[in-house]
Design a protein around this motif. Structure first.
Motif, mmCIF file in Angstrom:
data_model
loop_
_atom_site.group_PDB
_atom_site.id
_atom_site.type_symbol
_atom_site.label_atom_id
_atom_site.label_comp_id
_atom_site.label_asym_id
_atom_site.label_seq_id
_atom_site.Cartn_x
_atom_site.Cartn_y
_atom_site.Cartn_z
ATOM 1 N N ALA A 130 0.829 -1.204 0.000
ATOM 2 C CA ALA A 130 0.000 0.000 0.000
ATOM 3 C C ALA A 130 0.864 1.254 0.000
ATOM 4 O O ALA A 130 0.528 2.252 -0.653
ATOM 5 C CB ALA A 130 -0.932 -0.001 1.213
ATOM 6 N N LEU A 131 1.976 1.211 0.718
ATOM 7 C CA LEU A 131 2.847 2.388 0.803
ATOM 8 C C LEU A 131 3.478 2.716 -0.548
ATOM 9 O O LEU A 131 3.441 3.864 -1.003
ATOM 10 C CB LEU A 131 3.923 2.149 1.854
ATOM 11 C CG LEU A 131 4.815 3.341 2.237
ATOM 12 C CD1 LEU A 131 5.322 3.187 3.675
ATOM 13 C CD2 LEU A 131 6.029 3.463 1.308
ATOM 14 N N THR A 132 4.065 1.715 -1.188
ATOM 15 C CA THR A 132 4.747 1.986 -2.461
ATOM 16 C C THR A 132 3.752 2.313 -3.574
ATOM 17 O O THR A 132 4.054 3.110 -4.464
ATOM 18 C CB THR A 132 5.629 0.798 -2.865
ATOM 19 O OG1 THR A 132 4.858 -0.422 -2.845
ATOM 20 C CG2 THR A 132 6.805 0.635 -1.907
ATOM 21 N N THR A 133 2.557 1.729 -3.520
ATOM 22 C CA THR A 133 1.529 2.078 -4.507
ATOM 23 C C THR A 133 1.112 3.528 -4.337
ATOM 24 O O THR A 133 0.964 4.274 -5.318
ATOM 25 C CB THR A 133 0.308 1.161 -4.356
ATOM 26 O OG1 THR A 133 0.704 -0.204 -4.524
ATOM 27 C CG2 THR A 133 -0.754 1.509 -5.395
ATOM 28 N N ALA A 134 0.937 3.953 -3.083
ATOM 29 C CA ALA A 134 0.586 5.348 -2.823
ATOM 30 C C ALA A 134 1.701 6.290 -3.270
ATOM 31 O O ALA A 134 1.442 7.369 -3.815
ATOM 32 C CB ALA A 134 0.305 5.539 -1.328
ATOM 33 N N ALA A 135 2.948 5.879 -3.064
ATOM 34 C CA ALA A 135 4.080 6.701 -3.504
ATOM 35 C C ALA A 135 4.098 6.836 -5.022
ATOM 36 O O ALA A 135 4.466 7.892 -5.562
ATOM 37 C CB ALA A 135 5.392 6.088 -3.015
ATOM 38 N N LEU A 136 3.703 5.793 -5.726
ATOM 39 C CA LEU A 136 3.629 5.852 -7.189
ATOM 40 C C LEU A 136 2.611 6.902 -7.634
ATOM 41 O O LEU A 136 2.923 7.767 -8.472
ATOM 42 C CB LEU A 136 3.247 4.474 -7.734
ATOM 43 C CG LEU A 136 2.911 4.389 -9.225
ATOM 44 C CD1 LEU A 136 4.092 4.834 -10.079
ATOM 45 C CD2 LEU A 136 2.477 2.974 -9.597
ATOM 46 N N PHE A 137 1.414 6.867 -7.073
ATOM 47 C CA PHE A 137 0.389 7.855 -7.439
ATOM 48 C C PHE A 137 0.825 9.261 -7.015
ATOM 49 O O PHE A 137 0.631 10.238 -7.749
ATOM 50 C CB PHE A 137 -0.942 7.494 -6.790
ATOM 51 C CG PHE A 137 -1.680 6.389 -7.485
ATOM 52 C CD1 PHE A 137 -2.436 6.640 -8.613
ATOM 53 C CD2 PHE A 137 -1.604 5.086 -7.018
ATOM 54 C CE1 PHE A 137 -3.117 5.619 -9.263
ATOM 55 C CE2 PHE A 137 -2.272 4.053 -7.657
ATOM 56 C CZ PHE A 137 -3.033 4.319 -8.783
ATOM 57 N N GLY A 138 1.388 9.360 -5.818
ATOM 58 C CA GLY A 138 1.844 10.661 -5.345
ATOM 59 C C GLY A 138 2.934 11.239 -6.219
ATOM 60 O O GLY A 138 2.963 12.449 -6.487
ATOM 61 N N LEU A 140 3.410 10.646 -9.437
ATOM 62 C CA LEU A 140 2.836 11.075 -10.715
ATOM 63 C C LEU A 140 2.135 12.424 -10.565
ATOM 64 O O LEU A 140 2.255 13.299 -11.446
ATOM 65 C CB LEU A 140 1.860 10.016 -11.217
ATOM 66 C CG LEU A 140 2.489 8.669 -11.619
ATOM 67 C CD1 LEU A 140 1.409 7.664 -11.980
ATOM 68 C CD2 LEU A 140 3.473 8.846 -12.771
ATOM 69 N N LEU A 141 1.396 12.608 -9.462
ATOM 70 C CA LEU A 141 0.751 13.908 -9.237
ATOM 71 C C LEU A 141 1.807 14.990 -9.028
ATOM 72 O O LEU A 141 1.659 16.121 -9.522
ATOM 73 C CB LEU A 141 -0.167 13.834 -8.029
ATOM 74 C CG LEU A 141 -0.852 15.151 -7.652
ATOM 75 C CD1 LEU A 141 -1.782 15.610 -8.779
ATOM 76 C CD2 LEU A 141 -1.629 15.018 -6.354
#
Length: 457
Positions: A130-138, A140-141
């Motif tokens: 969950a952490l690394t997935t959130a970092a990916l979206f963050g 990109l934004l």
């Protein structure tokens, strides 16, 4: 957020044999005889700061120091070095609109730690998905924001940016004390706070301060790293070092896409996206500082947007391979002012050295043999410097009653919610994670009040 934020420094004179115009030119290459030692010096200045967030996150998740299997922490440390190097290459070499093409060193950001700890706390390595997935979206934004960030700088005066940096430092200070006293697993046991633990942490703090105050050149620049080495030497003499992880580590570590998996967490994604906004403002400050303080000119819009884009792309790329978010490191901006050499190619050499270290797992294995108390001594210094840097930023604020109220209410609310997490037990999980981080409620409250309360200058 960087760990050590250098004070404002006047540009150093050009080194012997270099014309002032050459030393201030980012595109000038001083030759390998200068680039190699200065590039390695840049790595030494940021090395400890870069690996510390991975150690803290692994510790919070229960797979860090003292765990039965530290292999995942070793992987995170290796990826921190590898992708700090790759993100730095994005800044110095540039790829299309990505990169400022300035001597900016990238490294793992401290700003995200208050968001990352609740995501993984006590949940094991499984929570890293969950952490690394959130970092990916963050990330990109963050990269998307690079096209607009210059237009919203008016809403982020030193009152707000200084408050945010202060909250980062205050939010993390407890971790430093816990580590220095023996680590989170030792809390509540007789071993927690033993004199042996404080001795090791104290050696690191004393040696670091002594080198900062009295050292010159590399002795001062790499003071935290050398302080850790002194603490490590004392721990070795006390029989506290186990080299088994080094012997069992492989020769080469190949990064694996989605090493920790892929998992969507709305609260984590929101937290990373909002923190990425804060991080982008920090990056703008570093670019302004390096251009005005060392090149004698203001930063261009292209340099600003390129630097923020590199932050975002570097964070997203790192997340794909299980690494932490990246940002520019301010202590390296200060180092350029000390050396007087602004060549981006010097930093490129340092970045290549980081990439090499990131591919050698025995480097990460050696780091895992460092006793937690030794790390704690270094963390106390680094997080203290974050808070003191915030006070420097806030010193330029005009402390009217309006500004004092905005600052006071934002700080009181954010710090209070973090100190008393049970106050949020009835709110949804997403809001609980965001409101309990300290950094985000401080930033949001201060920005909203600054925009709404009359009297903004």
């Amino acid at each position: 957020m960087t760990a050590l934020i250098a004070p404002e420094l006047a540009p150093a004179p050009a080194p012997t044999g270099m014309a002032p115009a050459q030393a201030r030119d980012p595109d000038w290459f001083p030759g390998l005889h200068v680039a190699v030692p200065l590039g390695i010096q840049h790595v030494l200045a940021m090395f400890v700061s870069n690996m510390t967030p991975a150690i803290i996150v692994a510790g919070a998740g229960g797979f860090g120091f003292g765990s039965a299997d530290p292999s995942q922490m070793i992987y995170m440390i290796q990826m921190a070095m590898l992708f700090a190097g790759l993100a730095t290459l994005m800044q110095t070499i540039g790829f299309g609109p990505v990169g400022a093409r300035l001597p900016l060193v990238q490294g793992t950001s401290f700003a995200y730690i208050p968001i990352m700890i609740p995501i993984v706390a006590g949940k094991g390595v499984e929570a890293m998905a969950a952490l690394t997935t959130a970092a990916l979206f963050g990330g990109l934004l963050h990269a998307f924001l690079s096209m607009f960030v210059g237009r919203i700088r008016f809403a982020l005066p030193p009152l707000i940016t200084g408050l945010v940096v202060l909250m980062i430092g205050l939010s993390l200070m407890r971790i430093g004390i816990q580590y220095a006293a023996g680590g989170v697993p030792a809390v509540g046991t007789p071993a927690f706070g033993a004199w042996q633990s404080w001795l090791l942490a104290g050696v690191v703090v004393v040696v670091t301060l002594a080198l900062n105050f009295f050292g010159r050149g590399i002795w001062s620049t790499a003071a935290v790293l050398l302080g850790l080495m002194a603490g490590y030497a004392v721990a070795l003499a006390m029989g506290r070092i186990d080299f088994a992880p080094v012997a069992s580590a492989g020769l080469v570590m190949v990064p694996m896409p989605f090493h920790f998996g892929f998992a969507i967490s709305v609260s984590a994604i929101l937290g990373f996206c909002l923190t990425g906004f804060v991080s982008s403002i920090e990056t703008i400050g570093d670019v302004d500082a390096i251009c005005e303080g060392n090149a004698g000119r203001p930063a261009t819009d292209k340099e600003l947007s390129g630097a923020v884009a590199a932050d975002g792309v570097g964070t997203a790329l790192a997340a794909v391979f299980g690494a932490m978010p990246n940002t520019t490191f301010s202590q390296n901006v200060g180092l350029i002012a000390i050396t007087g050499v602004m060549s981006r190619h010097v930093v490129t050499v340092g970045a290549l050295f980081l990439v090499l270290c990131g591919l050698l797992p025995k480097v990460g294995a050696v780091i895992t043999t460092i006793p937690i108390e030794v790390v704690g001594g270094g963390v106390i210094v680094m997080f203290g410097m974050v808070a003191s840097a915030a006070t420097s930023m806030l010193s330029g604020v005009e402390w009217t009653q309006r500004n004092m109220l905005i600052f006071g209410v934002s700080l009181s609310l954010a710090l209070g919610l973090q100190l008393e997490p049970l106050a949020l037990q009835h709110v949804p999980e997403t809001a609980r994670v965001l409101l309990g981080s300290g950094v985000l409620p401080a930033a949001v409250t201060a920005v909203v009040l600054n925009l709404l309360v009359p009297g903004r200058t």
